[in-house]
Write a protein that holds these residues in place. Structure first.
Motif, PDB file in Angstrom:
ATOM      1  N   HIS A 157      -7.664  24.676 -25.250  1.00  0.00           N
ATOM      2  CA  HIS A 157      -7.539  26.089 -25.591  1.00  0.00           C
ATOM      3  C   HIS A 157      -7.591  26.914 -24.319  1.00  0.00           C
ATOM      4  N   VAL A 208      -1.577  23.743 -33.140  1.00  0.00           N
ATOM      5  CA  VAL A 208      -2.680  23.521 -32.185  1.00  0.00           C
ATOM      6  C   VAL A 208      -2.138  23.021 -30.850  1.00  0.00           C
ATOM      7  N   ASP A 214      -6.429  17.924 -27.178  1.00  0.00           N
ATOM      8  CA  ASP A 214      -6.283  19.328 -27.542  1.00  0.00           C
ATOM      9  C   ASP A 214      -6.993  20.198 -26.503  1.00  0.00           C
ATOM     10  N   THR A 255     -17.468  26.683 -21.400  1.00  0.00           N
ATOM     11  CA  THR A 255     -16.432  27.632 -20.971  1.00  0.00           C
ATOM     12  C   THR A 255     -16.827  28.393 -19.708  1.00  0.00           C
ATOM     13  N   LYS A 297      -9.028  34.572 -26.781  1.00  0.00           N
ATOM     14  CA  LYS A 297      -8.881  33.112 -26.811  1.00  0.00           C
ATOM     15  C   LYS A 297      -7.735  32.718 -27.734  1.00  0.00           C
ATOM     16  N   THR A 298      -7.035  31.638 -27.374  1.00  0.00           N
ATOM     17  CA  THR A 298      -6.074  31.039 -28.297  1.00  0.00           C
ATOM     18  C   THR A 298      -6.135  29.520 -28.182  1.00  0.00           C
ATOM     19  N   ASP A 299      -5.972  28.846 -29.306  1.00  0.00           N
ATOM     20  CA  ASP A 299      -5.887  27.383 -29.308  1.00  0.00           C
ATOM     21  C   ASP A 299      -4.625  26.927 -30.028  1.00  0.00           C
ATOM     22  N   GLU A 312     -11.365  20.050 -25.397  1.00  0.00           N
ATOM     23  CA  GLU A 312     -12.018  20.136 -26.708  1.00  0.00           C
ATOM     24  C   GLU A 312     -13.529  20.308 -26.592  1.00  0.00           C
ATOM     25  N   TRP A 318      -3.826  35.891 -29.760  1.00  0.00           N
ATOM     26  CA  TRP A 318      -5.161  35.750 -29.186  1.00  0.00           C
ATOM     27  C   TRP A 318      -6.181  36.480 -30.056  1.00  0.00           C
ATOM     28  N   ASP A 343     -15.034  22.178 -24.481  1.00  0.00           N
ATOM     29  CA  ASP A 343     -15.294  23.516 -23.915  1.00  0.00           C
ATOM     30  C   ASP A 343     -15.602  23.489 -22.421  1.00  0.00           C
TER      31      ASP A 343
END
Length: 459
Positions: A435, A353, A433, A94, A344-346, A383, A307, A385
């Motif tokens: 985030h 998702v 996916d 991240t 953070k949100t996923d 996914e 979040w 990061d």
């Protein structure tokens, strides 16, 4: 640490021996109770010492060079990053694409280090961390500072402000905001004005930084290196580090308990204290650690609409040892919440998702409230990061992106794999996916309570 089938069978065998059928019921219960107590104490010792050991491993890897480069430098010298992170960046998960970093690992055991903070036209601060990953200070005002071990006695030159740190090992992280790669020359000019030298060199009127040293054995990923340690190596390292990086006074109660394992400054760890099958018990503990950290740290999470972020006492942990270790594993060097928060949100607004197979709209009703020189951004990660490769090399949108606003001042960001006709408000995502992290630097805490967080809606 990966457990092989052989390791699993060994653990099973060990458990069977410890709970041997020849014991009477009362003896079985007593043996099980003793084993559980020993296991709990071992976990407590590991969680307590981990941040100190990972900080030292990071220092070792980061200073493993003869000369300063953009990602390493000898002790007491600057590591000036030269570019923003992109999809090829694989050093940390991240990664931030808002700021350029200048870091330095300091040794203030012999004398203070003088740190010069220049005048700037933007967000620029220096986080000063002690060896236990606590924030000792945040430097923002231009001037000269003496980063000093708290028990140092001596006189400082006039105009130099003393910054006390309780440990010999210090990590400084300077963050300089920029709008994009085209602004790098402006950031480089700020880096060139930063100063770092021992107090004696400052008083003598100058300093030529000495060459460092390089050892191939120290070319490791810090977290992998620490997680691969056995119990003796880990606690021998921790005990030695505690000699020059003393525990806080508030740690006295836990240290009295850990003395049974010979963990603490001046102690000599003996893995025989762990009892029968200590090596297998150690491996099993490490395997179970992630779940334990996650469950025990949930009480520190804060909800902000859809979040979630980690709240106080992040960055200045006190006796929240499990939380401190969790943050050291996931984001070593985290800021305190007055400097930054990272929601953070996923999932989308329905709790589904997020996936690159769909197109979304991120609706920002109003800019996140910040104090002077504060800023915000939204960054997308895959996914794994890491930043998501895309045709326009855009990894985040922020308050410097020149986004189109709606008539009411709100902002709509398109989240999709395929580019829309107008890419001004497009944040690319991949096929899988993903985030989002909403970074808010210098948040206005009072205004945040009435602010409406962004919402992710499926188109």
């Amino acid at each position: 640490m990966k457990m092989t089938r052989r390791d699993f069978l060994n653990v099973s065998t060990a458990a069977a021996v410890v709970c041997a059928a020849t014991l009477l019921p009362v003896e079985k219960a007593a043996a099980a109770q003793q084993t559980l107590a020993a296991q709990n104490l071992l976990e407590q010792a590991y969680l307590y010492a981990f941040p100190l050991v990972i900080m030292d491993a990071t220092r070792t890897a980061s200073t493993n060079t003869r000369t300063a480069t953009s990602n390493k430098a000898p002790i007491n010298q600057f590591i000036h990053a030269e570019k923003l992170a992109d999809a090829t960046t694989r050093v940390v998960v991240t990664p931030n694409v808002d700021t350029i970093y200048t870091q330095a690992f300091l040794d203030v055991g012999a004398e203070p280090m003088i740190y010069g903070v220049p005048q700037t036209d933007r967000f620029f601060n220096i986080q000063v961390l002690d060896a236990w990953t606590n924030t000792a200070a945040v430097l923002e005002t231009p001037g000269l500072y003496a980063i000093t071990r708290a028990d140092w006695q001596g006189e400082l030159p006039e105009g130099v402000q003393r910054i006390d740190v309780p440990t010999t090992m210090v990590w400084t992280i300077a963050r300089i905001v920029l709008s994009g790669q085209e602004e790098l020359p402006n950031v480089r000019a700020i880096q060139d004005k930063m100063q770092l030298m021992p107090l004696s060199a400052y008083q003598a009127g100058g300093w030529t930084a000495p060459a460092g040293s390089y050892d191939p054995a120290n070319d490791f990923v810090p977290v992998k290196h620490v997680l691969a340690m056995d119990a003796k190596e880990f606690f021998d390292t921790a005990n030695q580090l505690m000699e020059t990086n003393p525990p806080a006074a508030a740690d006295a109660p836990v240290l009295r308990e850990l003395a049974a394992l010979h963990v603490g400054p001046g102690e000599k760890f003996d893995d025989k204290a762990l009892g029968l099958f200590s090596g297998l018990r150690w491996k099993l503990m490490l395997l179970q650690l992630k779940k334990k950290l996650q469950s025990e740290s949930e009480c520190y999470t804060r909800q902000m609409g859809q979040w979630i972020y980690f709240g106080d006492p992040i960055g200045n942990f006190g006796t929240a040892y499990t939380y401190r270790t969790m943050v050291a594993l996931r984001g070593l060097g985290a800021n305190t919440t007055d400097v930054a928060i990272y929601p953070k949100t996923d999932v989308d607004s329905t709790g589904t998702v997020l996936t690159g197979k769909k197109t979304y709209t991120l609706h920002i009703e109003a800019d996140p409230p910040t104090l002077e020189k504060g800023f915000w951004s939204v960054t997308a990660y895959g996914e794994n990061d890491f930043l998501i490769e895309n045709p326009i090399d855009r990894y985040c949108v922020n308050d410097r992106s020149g986004l189109h606003r709606n008539p009411d001042g709100s902002i709509d960001i398109t989240l999709s794999k395929e580019a829309p006709a107008d890419t001004t408000n497009w944040l690319p995502v991949g096929e899988g996916d993903f985030h989002l992290f909403l970074r808010i630097y210098k948040p206005d805490a009072a205004a945040l309570t009435d602010w409406q967080p962004p919402v992710v809606r499926t188109n």
